[in-house]
Design a protein around this motif. Structure first.
Motif, PDB file in Angstrom:
ATOM      1  N   ALA A   1      46.372  41.169  39.962  1.00 33.48           N
ATOM      2  CA  ALA A   1      45.077  41.897  39.672  1.00 33.48           C
ATOM      3  C   ALA A   1      44.655  42.577  39.850  1.00 33.48           C
ATOM      4  O   ALA A   1      44.342  44.154  39.759  1.00 33.48           O
ATOM      5  N   SER A   2      43.774  42.218  39.554  1.00 31.88           N
ATOM      6  CA  SER A   2      41.927  42.292  39.156  1.00 31.88           C
ATOM      7  C   SER A   2      41.497  42.142  40.302  1.00 31.88           C
ATOM      8  O   SER A   2      39.704  42.229  40.761  1.00 31.88           O
ATOM      9  N   LEU A   3      41.853  40.895  41.456  1.00 30.97           N
ATOM     10  CA  LEU A   3      41.224  40.521  42.285  1.00 30.97           C
ATOM     11  C   LEU A   3      40.266  41.879  43.743  1.00 30.97           C
ATOM     12  O   LEU A   3      41.144  43.108  43.782  1.00 30.97           O
ATOM     13  N   LYS A   4      39.391  41.375  43.392  1.00 28.62           N
ATOM     14  CA  LYS A   4      37.839  42.440  43.928  1.00 28.62           C
ATOM     15  C   LYS A   4      37.307  41.724  45.829  1.00 28.62           C
ATOM     16  O   LYS A   4      37.136  42.584  46.083  1.00 28.62           O
ATOM     17  N   THR A   5      36.698  40.873  45.604  1.00 28.09           N
ATOM     18  CA  THR A   5      37.126  39.471  46.766  1.00 28.09           C
ATOM     19  C   THR A   5      37.568  38.505  47.325  1.00 28.09           C
ATOM     20  O   THR A   5      37.426  37.439  46.209  1.00 28.09           O
ATOM     21  N   LEU A   6      38.218  38.252  48.399  1.00 27.02           N
ATOM     22  CA  LEU A   6      38.358  37.034  49.009  1.00 27.02           C
ATOM     23  C   LEU A   6      37.841  36.050  50.406  1.00 27.02           C
ATOM     24  O   LEU A   6      37.562  37.643  51.587  1.00 27.02           O
TER      25      LEU A   6
ATOM     26  N   LEU B   1      42.812  38.351  35.103  1.00 26.64           N
ATOM     27  CA  LEU B   1      41.524  38.666  34.890  1.00 26.64           C
ATOM     28  C   LEU B   1      40.110  37.951  36.896  1.00 26.64           C
ATOM     29  O   LEU B   1      39.069  38.670  37.096  1.00 26.64           O
ATOM     30  N   LEU B   2      41.058  37.295  37.247  1.00 23.55           N
ATOM     31  CA  LEU B   2      40.929  36.909  38.358  1.00 23.55           C
ATOM     32  C   LEU B   2      40.162  38.015  39.247  1.00 23.55           C
ATOM     33  O   LEU B   2      40.876  38.424  40.188  1.00 23.55           O
ATOM     34  N   SER B   3      38.756  38.022  39.712  1.00 26.75           N
ATOM     35  CA  SER B   3      38.090  38.435  40.073  1.00 26.75           C
ATOM     36  C   SER B   3      37.336  38.187  41.477  1.00 26.75           C
ATOM     37  O   SER B   3      37.903  39.635  42.628  1.00 26.75           O
ATOM     38  N   GLU B   4      37.304  37.070  41.908  1.00 29.34           N
ATOM     39  CA  GLU B   4      36.772  36.873  43.336  1.00 29.34           C
ATOM     40  C   GLU B   4      37.201  35.238  42.718  1.00 29.34           C
ATOM     41  O   GLU B   4      37.462  34.247  42.623  1.00 29.34           O
ATOM     42  N   LEU B   5      37.977  35.074  44.353  1.00 27.90           N
ATOM     43  CA  LEU B   5      38.131  34.074  45.155  1.00 27.90           C
ATOM     44  C   LEU B   5      37.741  33.452  46.232  1.00 27.90           C
ATOM     45  O   LEU B   5      37.546  34.569  47.278  1.00 27.90           O
ATOM     46  N   ALA B   6      36.969  32.357  46.238  1.00 26.18           N
ATOM     47  CA  ALA B   6      36.281  31.914  47.830  1.00 26.18           C
ATOM     48  C   ALA B   6      37.009  30.938  48.070  1.00 26.18           C
ATOM     49  O   ALA B   6      36.473  29.467  46.991  1.00 26.18           O
ATOM     50  N   ALA B   7      37.717  29.983  49.004  1.00 33.44           N
ATOM     51  CA  ALA B   7      38.381  29.161  49.349  1.00 33.44           C
ATOM     52  C   ALA B   7      37.893  29.021  50.822  1.00 33.44           C
ATOM     53  O   ALA B   7      38.880  28.623  51.777  1.00 33.44           O
ATOM     54  N   ALA B   8      36.974  29.392  51.505  1.00 32.02           N
ATOM     55  CA  ALA B   8      35.569  29.004  53.252  1.00 32.02           C
ATOM     56  C   ALA B   8      36.299  28.007  52.990  1.00 32.02           C
ATOM     57  O   ALA B   8      35.731  26.520  52.100  1.00 32.02           O
ATOM     58  N   ASP B   9      36.362  27.013  54.976  1.00 29.82           N
ATOM     59  CA  ASP B   9      35.899  25.748  54.894  1.00 29.82           C
ATOM     60  C   ASP B   9      37.175  25.105  54.534  1.00 29.82           C
ATOM     61  O   ASP B   9      36.961  23.616  54.285  1.00 29.82           O
ATOM     62  N   ASN B  10      38.726  25.188  54.425  1.00 27.68           N
ATOM     63  CA  ASN B  10      39.520  24.788  54.025  1.00 27.68           C
ATOM     64  C   ASN B  10      39.996  24.342  55.234  1.00 27.68           C
ATOM     65  O   ASN B  10      40.471  24.358  56.328  1.00 27.68           O
TER      66      ASN B  10
ATOM     67  N   ALA C   1      45.792  27.815  36.253  1.00 27.25           N
ATOM     68  CA  ALA C   1      46.055  28.681  35.565  1.00 27.25           C
ATOM     69  C   ALA C   1      46.194  28.857  34.145  1.00 27.25           C
ATOM     70  O   ALA C   1      45.774  29.476  32.826  1.00 27.25           O
ATOM     71  N   ARG C   2      47.259  28.220  33.388  1.00 26.28           N
ATOM     72  CA  ARG C   2      47.588  28.036  32.096  1.00 26.28           C
ATOM     73  C   ARG C   2      46.226  27.108  31.332  1.00 26.28           C
ATOM     74  O   ARG C   2      46.542  27.178  30.075  1.00 26.28           O
ATOM     75  N   CYS C   3      45.101  26.261  32.154  1.00 20.07           N
ATOM     76  CA  CYS C   3      44.584  25.553  31.935  1.00 20.07           C
ATOM     77  C   CYS C   3      43.188  26.680  30.857  1.00 20.07           C
ATOM     78  O   CYS C   3      42.522  26.177  30.096  1.00 20.07           O
ATOM     79  N   ALA C   4      43.039  27.284  32.214  1.00 14.75           N
ATOM     80  CA  ALA C   4      41.935  28.423  32.100  1.00 14.75           C
ATOM     81  C   ALA C   4      42.481  30.372  32.540  1.00 14.75           C
ATOM     82  O   ALA C   4      41.926  30.945  33.439  1.00 14.75           O
ATOM     83  N   PRO C   5      42.811  30.478  31.359  1.00 15.22           N
ATOM     84  CA  PRO C   5      43.883  31.789  31.966  1.00 15.22           C
ATOM     85  C   PRO C   5      43.453  33.080  32.323  1.00 15.22           C
ATOM     86  O   PRO C   5      43.362  33.631  32.299  1.00 15.22           O
ATOM     87  N   ARG C   6      41.206  32.503  31.361  1.00 14.51           N
ATOM     88  CA  ARG C   6      40.598  33.696  31.071  1.00 14.51           C
ATOM     89  C   ARG C   6      40.073  33.931  32.648  1.00 14.51           C
ATOM     90  O   ARG C   6      38.764  34.314  32.616  1.00 14.51           O
ATOM     91  N   LEU C   7      40.183  32.572  33.237  1.00 11.79           N
ATOM     92  CA  LEU C   7      39.225  32.373  35.187  1.00 11.79           C
ATOM     93  C   LEU C   7      39.324  34.046  35.432  1.00 11.79           C
ATOM     94  O   LEU C   7      40.213  35.234  35.999  1.00 11.79           O
ATOM     95  N   GLN C   8      37.693  34.341  36.042  1.00 11.12           N
ATOM     96  CA  GLN C   8      36.615  35.937  36.495  1.00 11.12           C
ATOM     97  C   GLN C   8      36.684  34.927  37.917  1.00 11.12           C
ATOM     98  O   GLN C   8      37.526  35.679  38.622  1.00 11.12           O
ATOM     99  N   THR C   9      36.147  33.825  38.162  1.00 12.62           N
ATOM    100  CA  THR C   9      35.223  33.755  39.523  1.00 12.62           C
ATOM    101  C   THR C   9      36.296  32.221  39.733  1.00 12.62           C
ATOM    102  O   THR C   9      36.240  31.224  39.138  1.00 12.62           O
TER     103      THR C   9
END
Length: 587
Positions: free
Chosen positions: A207-212, A185-194, A154-162
């Protein structure tokens, strides 16, 4: 001995693509194909150092090379203007040595389909202080062997959205990922098949998460705090080991709204509470916490504005449409251009004044900026009257894909690309320029592709060939009032939705201006073709309600997989959330 040494010396002409890119001062470069693997192996499993002497590059893709084990030193120093870096389906791993960053301009990073096992400091994405990837919006790490994520991501890429982590070996997320304000700004987090065993309640801080998507893991519970994510619209927990049978039934039915309401009422998915309410005190505390997070993330609803002259966007739901349009996605697009979003807009007026020209110019600007010269995404617009659904988003070999491009006769895709390449070279010679212009600038995006993406209608006709052209069949005319819009991307679904938002809002803005400023003269269909550069644009008939408000209807389009399961619907409740001040969205 001298002869043997000379025979073993490297051949300087081994990288003609780099010589061409340097000579033509190219900003995009794609390296792929069967000859690449041998050359990379000869370079020690790294990219050639000469590649890092092309400082003008904005887009670099090296894919499908089983001998590429590390990018090699010099990338960060030599490519400071890089916006998109695609290194998918190679053999990168177990780490990245040296680390990739700092890359101050990078927005898209795709490392999917490699052999990465860990990304520790010095062998990862870049430094955390100062951020190594300060502008990064999309990160794809799917299809690797990662057992853990870097704690300082998160500190390396603080503006990550997807963030796409699908198909790794993760058993947990680092706590710092869900720290308050870490990824606002993170709105899409995909971690299926782990192998995820637990989801922290702190995920509510996104706060910006739309899709999980956490399908096919080993979760036994879903924290009730997940319902506190103020923008969350789509969740997928299928294929886990949830002990709450009621929640498991909702999950199997993909009932996102029901899942969130159940969690909000106290269900946790682990059998503890089993759907029982927590009591009025805890419910009230939870409600206050949700409201506070909405205020902190700027989500407090604005007061309704009733001033005349506003543009109304009326969302027509699939259930309300007499003939809803559906796009079915073939599995073959997965490794080519996997993401697509569609929408229907009704009520535009492009007959009046220069409205059509304004729309064409706006789309060109979107392609240049938000779409990053079509490397991030591509827009296509169609006359809805000529679109016969349902549609199929598929891929076809270049010799089998046939289309009637704008202003041309039917042609195979391979012949069209060859024609455009010849035209580009001739145009460059005539104008004595180093760079090509118009549509010809995007031909390199197809380099090395064994199949091309296409959108096919119910008649079997190809109506779109992204990122190159549309079909004459669905060409926009001045008399067109209803449009089918598509946005495709090789990068992320969220980028498609954001660009669709921008396109729809731009249409609303133009419609409002047309209503308020009646002009003489209008662009012709021939001029429209020239402006669009082989990519047509919308047209319409503006309408106004009794209060003088310009009104458009935005009709939902469903995108489903081969089995008919919903992948995305646009616009959803979370789309068009940042409407312009002059726009009111009625859902």
């Amino acid at each position: 001995m001298a002869a043997a040494a000379a025979a073993a010396a490297p051949v300087p002409e081994a990288w003609p693509e780099l010589e061409l890119a340097e000579r033509e001062r190219r900003r995009e470069l794609l390296l792929t194909g069967p000859g690449l693997e041998q050359r990379v192996r000869a370079a020690g499993g790294r990219l050639p150092p000469r590649l890092f002497t092309l400082p003008l590059l904005h887009y670099l893709e090296v894919s499908g090379c089983g001998s590429l084990r590390e990018p090699g030193p010099g990338l960060a120093q030599g490519l400071p203007q890089l916006h998109s870096l695609v290194l998918r389906r190679n053999a990168l791993g177990p780490g990245l040595s040296p680390e990739l960053g700092p890359l101050p301009a990078l927005r898209v990073l795709d490392l999917s389909g490699n052999a990465l096992e860990a990304l520790p400091p010095g062998q990862g994405l870049g430094p955390a202080e100062p951020p190594g990837l300060p502008q990064l919006q999309s990160l794809n790490l799917s299809g690797n062997r990662l057992r853990e994520l870097p704690a300082d991501l998160a500190r390396c890429a603080p503006r990550l959205q997807t963030l796409n982590l699908t198909g790794n070996r993760l058993d947990s997320f680092p706590a710092a990922l869900f720290r308050p304000g870490a990824l606002p700004l993170l709105s899409e987090l995909a971690a299926a098949d782990n192998c995820l065993r637990e989801l922290s309640p702190d995920i509510a801080h996104l706060a910006s998460l739309k899709t999980l998507d956490l399908s096919n893991n080993q979760l036994s519970e879903v924290p009730a705090e997940l319902a506190d994510c103020p923008k969350l619209k789509e969740v997928n927990f299928r294929g886990n080991k949830l002990t709450d049978r009621r929640l498991e039934k909702m999950v199997r039915g993909c009932q996102t709204r029901s899942i969130l309401e159940y969690l909000r009422a106290g269900g946790r998915g682990g059998g503890r509470g089993g759907g029982k309410a927590h009591g009025p005190e805890k419910d009230e505390a939870r409600r206050r916490r949700r409201e506070r997070r909405r205020r902190e993330s700027g989500e407090a609803e604005d007061e309704e504005v009733g001033d005349a002259g506003r543009t109304l966007l009326r969302v027509l739901h699939v259930s309300e449409s007499p003939a809803p349009l559906t796009v079915r996605v073939s599995p073959t697009v997965k490794d080519i251009r996997p993401f697509i979003v569609g929408a229907i807009v009704r009520g535009l007026d492009l007959q009046t004044g220069n409205a059509l020209r304004r729309l064409l110019t706006s789309q060109t600007k979107l392609h240049e900026e938000l779409c990053e010269k079509r490397t991030a995404a591509t827009i296509a617009t169609h006359d809805l009257r000529a679109v016969r659904g349902p549609l199929l988003y598929d891929t076809r070999p270049p010799q089998d894909l046939k289309i009637v491009p704008l202003g041309r006769r039917e042609v195979k895709a391979k012949d069209l690309v060859r024609q455009l390449q010849l035209e580009a070279e001739e145009h460059r010679k005539q104008k004595k320029r180093q760079n090509v212009s118009g549509l010809h600038r995007y031909l390199h995006l197809l380099d090395g592709k064994e199949s091309y993406p296409c959108l096919v209608d119910a008649d079997g006709d190809v109506i779109s060939f992204p990122p190159i052209t549309n079909s004459e069949k669905t060409k926009i005319k001045k008399t067109t009032s209803d449009l089918f819009l598509e946005v495709t991307s090789a990068t992320s679904l969220q980028i498609c939705k954001e660009i669709m938002d921008a396109l729809v809002l731009k249409m609303a803005e133009i419609n409002k201006y047309t209503l308020e400023n009646k002009e003489d003269g209008s662009v012709s269909d021939t001029e429209a073709d020239a402006l669009s550069g082989q990519l047509p644009e919308p047209s319409a008939n503006a309408s106004a309600d009794k209060a003088g408000n310009a009104s458009l209807v935005v009709e939902q389009v469903r995108v489903v997989d081969e089995e008919g399961h919903l992948r995305v619907v646009y616009p959803s409740k979370t789309d068009l959330g940042l409407a312009a001040p002059h726009v009111t969205v009625i859902r």
